[in-house]
Scaffold this active site. Structure first.
Site, PDB file in Angstrom:
ATOM      1  N   GLU A 103       0.718  -1.890  -0.365  1.00 12.50           N
ATOM      2  CA  GLU A 103       0.199  -0.072   0.211  1.00 12.50           C
ATOM      3  C   GLU A 103       1.278   1.753   0.383  1.00 12.50           C
ATOM      4  OE1 GLU A 103      -3.714  -2.216   2.576  1.00 12.50           O
ATOM      5  OE2 GLU A 103      -2.067  -0.737   3.492  1.00 12.50           O
TER       6      GLU A 103
ATOM      7  N   CYS B 289      -1.866   5.188  10.036  1.00 10.23           N
ATOM      8  CA  CYS B 289      -0.714   4.981  10.152  1.00 10.23           C
ATOM      9  C   CYS B 289      -0.956   3.198  10.776  1.00 10.23           C
ATOM     10  CB  CYS B 289      -0.093   5.338  11.747  1.00 10.23           C
ATOM     11  SG  CYS B 289       0.696   6.838  10.943  1.00 10.23           S
TER      12      CYS B 289
ATOM     13  N   CYS C 164       6.458  -6.076  15.275  1.00  9.31           N
ATOM     14  CA  CYS C 164       6.208  -4.692  16.320  1.00  9.31           C
ATOM     15  C   CYS C 164       4.164  -5.649  17.020  1.00  9.31           C
ATOM     16  CB  CYS C 164       6.929  -3.294  16.767  1.00  9.31           C
ATOM     17  SG  CYS C 164       8.054  -2.897  15.761  1.00  9.31           S
TER      18      CYS C 164
ATOM     19  N   CYS D  63       6.243  -6.996   6.881  1.00  7.75           N
ATOM     20  CA  CYS D  63       7.215  -6.822   7.643  1.00  7.75           C
ATOM     21  C   CYS D  63       7.500  -8.067   8.692  1.00  7.75           C
ATOM     22  CB  CYS D  63       7.237  -5.750   8.336  1.00  7.75           C
ATOM     23  SG  CYS D  63       8.465  -4.680   9.235  1.00  7.75           S
TER      24      CYS D  63
ATOM     25  N   CYS E  84       3.625   8.810   1.445  1.00  8.98           N
ATOM     26  CA  CYS E  84       4.318   7.751   2.220  1.00  8.98           C
ATOM     27  C   CYS E  84       4.272   6.313   1.642  1.00  8.98           C
ATOM     28  CB  CYS E  84       2.890   7.389   3.672  1.00  8.98           C
ATOM     29  SG  CYS E  84       3.336   6.075   4.654  1.00  8.98           S
TER      30      CYS E  84
ATOM     31  N   CYS F 222       1.371  -3.776  15.189  1.00 10.94           N
ATOM     32  CA  CYS F 222       1.308  -3.074  14.013  1.00 10.94           C
ATOM     33  C   CYS F 222       0.169  -3.988  13.057  1.00 10.94           C
ATOM     34  CB  CYS F 222       2.449  -2.599  13.484  1.00 10.94           C
ATOM     35  SG  CYS F 222       3.228  -2.222  11.716  1.00 10.94           S
TER      36      CYS F 222
HETATM   37  N1  SAH Z   1       9.095   0.161   9.883  1.00 11.28           N
HETATM   38  C1  SAH Z   1       8.991   1.159   9.621  1.00 11.28           C
HETATM   39  C2  SAH Z   1       7.852   2.569   8.946  1.00 11.28           C
HETATM   40  C3  SAH Z   1       6.637   1.435   9.420  1.00 11.28           C
HETATM   41  S1  SAH Z   1       5.160   2.324  10.297  1.00 11.28           S
HETATM   42  C4  SAH Z   1       8.553   1.675  11.624  1.00 11.28           C
HETATM   43  O1  SAH Z   1       8.164   0.950  12.021  1.00 11.28           O
HETATM   44  O2  SAH Z   1       9.499   2.614  12.146  1.00 11.28           O
HETATM   45  C5  SAH Z   1       5.077   3.515  10.331  1.00 11.28           C
HETATM   46  C6  SAH Z   1       5.249   4.364  11.945  1.00 11.28           C
HETATM   47  O3  SAH Z   1       3.416   3.731  12.420  1.00 11.28           O
HETATM   48  C7  SAH Z   1       5.798   3.624  12.522  1.00 11.28           C
HETATM   49  O4  SAH Z   1       6.045   4.082  14.429  1.00 11.28           O
HETATM   50  C8  SAH Z   1       4.821   2.782  13.676  1.00 11.28           C
HETATM   51  O5  SAH Z   1       5.902   2.159  14.505  1.00 11.28           O
HETATM   52  C9  SAH Z   1       3.994   3.091  13.677  1.00 11.28           C
HETATM   53  N2  SAH Z   1       2.581   2.311  13.468  1.00 11.28           N
HETATM   54  C10 SAH Z   1       2.594   1.016  13.509  1.00 11.28           C
HETATM   55  N3  SAH Z   1       1.669   0.042  13.921  1.00 11.28           N
HETATM   56  C11 SAH Z   1       0.926   1.837  14.324  1.00 11.28           C
HETATM   57  C12 SAH Z   1      -0.951   1.339  14.606  1.00 11.28           C
HETATM   58  N4  SAH Z   1      -1.660   0.279  14.722  1.00 11.28           N
HETATM   59  N5  SAH Z   1      -1.494   2.227  15.680  1.00 11.28           N
HETATM   60  C13 SAH Z   1      -0.407   4.140  14.593  1.00 11.28           C
HETATM   61  N6  SAH Z   1       0.983   3.362  14.925  1.00 11.28           N
HETATM   62  C14 SAH Z   1       1.596   2.439  14.408  1.00 11.28           C
HETATM   63 FE1  SF4 Z   2       7.562  -3.340  11.028  1.00 12.78          FE
HETATM   64 FE2  SF4 Z   2       5.694  -2.709  11.618  1.00 12.78          FE
HETATM   65 FE3  SF4 Z   2       7.847  -3.128  13.091  1.00 12.78          FE
HETATM   66 FE4  SF4 Z   2       7.918  -0.893  10.988  1.00 12.78          FE
HETATM   67  S1  SF4 Z   2       5.905  -0.833  13.048  1.00 12.78           S
HETATM   68  S2  SF4 Z   2       8.829  -2.436  12.257  1.00 12.78           S
HETATM   69  S3  SF4 Z   2       6.689  -2.508   9.687  1.00 12.78           S
HETATM   70  S4  SF4 Z   2       6.425  -4.936  12.590  1.00 12.78           S
END
Ligand code: SAH
Ligand code: SF4
Length: 378
Positions: A96, A343, A120, A116, A109, A123
């Site tokens: 996306e 996000c 995390c 990934c 974005c 996410c």
């Molecule tokens: N992998 C990279 C970039 C992609 S995620 C990273 O982790 O930085 C972009 C941002 O969205 C990151 O700060 C991530 O932690 C945040 N993010 C992930 N899941 C989210 C959620 N459910 N709600 C709000 N922010 C989220």
């Molecule tokens: Fe991967 Fe999501 Fe963690 Fe970013 S926030 S490193 S996209 S699992």
């Protein structure tokens, strides 16, 4: 993405690589630079339309090279003007890309991986698992497509003024394919954005933060989300390999290479997990006196998640606490949530997932020890 196996896809090639292609055909390097301008600045991809490229060059280009974009599978428009595209990435999978228009700027974005591996806890992309890295062409193609499809701004500039690597995937885990795209984004021959307008967001792969500072020091955003290792180990598992102290050391070294330009620390607000006054104070201790800005992100829920978004009051108090104690802190406005484009909601379509060793470790650890995540009762 479909491509003719025998032809070279020029989209996403670095200037160096493109010059090598021309040199290998006995041509001058500047021909490659002309070609870049046609592709990225004028949006022309048919070699026969490139009027200052010689007929001989066009002949070998037509025979040996091509320009293949990732295929757009769908486009969704939010009521707030946010646009989300799904790009096909093979085997029924998709990544996306989201365009967020604001007054005075338009932020794109983009995604760097199908899924990934870093897992995390909060996410949606992480929950999908990892399938593969996107190629440079698939990453640059997201930007090229958005610029060509969106109407230009009133001043004649492209609608995309800023690019952030905050879509699906961990960009530093796909370093080899991401760096050529970063270079194209800031090249005057290609997308021509200033380094300040290109932001790579990472969950903290420390050795590659150090390398990035040497290779292409664009703006850096770091997904911190917790100010102590015990909690960060749980919600951002890469922290077990690269704990907060080493991560921050790499950040300050990165900032120093950019005349101490600020690093943005992203902090997702999870109800009862990381959003108390004590957590705010811990964050202050870590970042005071450093070139740091904090960007609070209200958690965006997705199906199956155990987390909840902190209340608006809690987020406001947290931000106020950080500011009172001297940090620069903002709260990200949630955009495009009616089309699941906010996000962390970007799940695309990931099948055939491959678990990373880190992901497996997390699962094993979960069985053997009590979770450190303590959620306040809702
Ligand atoms: N992998 C990279 C970039 C992609 S995620 C990273 O982790 O930085 C972009 C941002 O969205 C990151 O700060 C991530 O932690 C945040 N993010 C992930 N899941 C989210 C959620 N459910 N709600 C709000 N922010 C989220
Ligand atoms: Fe991967 Fe999501 Fe963690 Fe970013 S926030 S490193 S996209 S699992």
């Amino acid at each position: 993405m479909s491509s003719t196996a025998s032809k070279l896809n020029l989209l996403g090639l670095s200037q160096d690589d493109l010059e090598q292609v021309f040199v290998a055909h006995g041509e001058k390097r500047f021909r490659a630079r002309q070609l870049m301008q046609w592709i990225y600045q004028r949006g022309v991809t048919c070699f026969d339309d490139m009027t200052d490229i010689s007929k001989t060059s066009r002949e070998w280009l037509n025979a040996e090279a091509e320009f293949v974009l990732p295929r757009v599978q769908s486009r969704h428009d939010s009521v707030d003007g946010t646009i989300k595209w799904l790009f096909a990435s093979g085997s029924g999978q998709a990544v996306e890309t989201v365009f967020i228009p604001e007054s005075g700027r338009g932020t794109l974005c983009i995604s760097s991986q199908v899924g990934c591996a870093l897992d995390c806890a909060f996410c949606a992309t992480g929950a999908q698992g990892f399938n593969r890295n996107l190629s440079s062409a698939e990453i640059a193609g997201q930007v090229w497509h958005a610029i060509q499809e969106l109407p230009r701004r009133d001043n004649g500039e492209p609608a995309v003024t800023n690019v952030v690597f905050m879509g699906m995937g961990e960009p530093l885990a796909n370093y080899r394919n991401v760096v050529p795209v970063l270079k194209l984004l800031v090249s005057d021959l290609a997308f021509g954005l200033s380094r300040r307008r290109v932001t790579l967001s990472t969950s903290g792969i420390v050795p590659l933060i150090e390398k990035l500072g040497d290779d292409c020091n664009v703006s850096l955003a770091v997904s911190l989300h917790a100010a102590n290792d015990e909690l960060r180990d749980e919600i951002v598992p890469i922290n077990r390999l690269h704990p907060i102290a080493t991560l921050l050391e790499a950040c300050w070294a990165y900032a120093a290479k950019q005349a101490n330009r600020f690093i943005t620390f992203e902090y997702v607000m999870l109800r009862g997990v990381n959003d108390s006054r004590a957590h705010a104070d811990e964050l202050v201790e870590l970042l005071t006196g450093k070139p740091a800005k904090v960007n609070l992100i209200p958690f965006n829920p997705f199906p199956g998640t155990q987390f909840k978004r902190s209340s608006a009051d809690t987020i406001r108090h947290f931000q106020t606490r950080l500011r009172q104690r001297g940090l620069v802190a903002t709260t990200r406005k949630t955009r495009g949530d009616d089309i699941d484009a906010a996000c962390g909601q970007l799940a695309g379509k990931v099948s055939d997932r491959v678990r990373s060793p880190l992901g497996q470790k997390k699962i094993a650890d979960k069985k053997s020890r009590k979770s450190n995540i303590r959620m306040a009762s809702a």
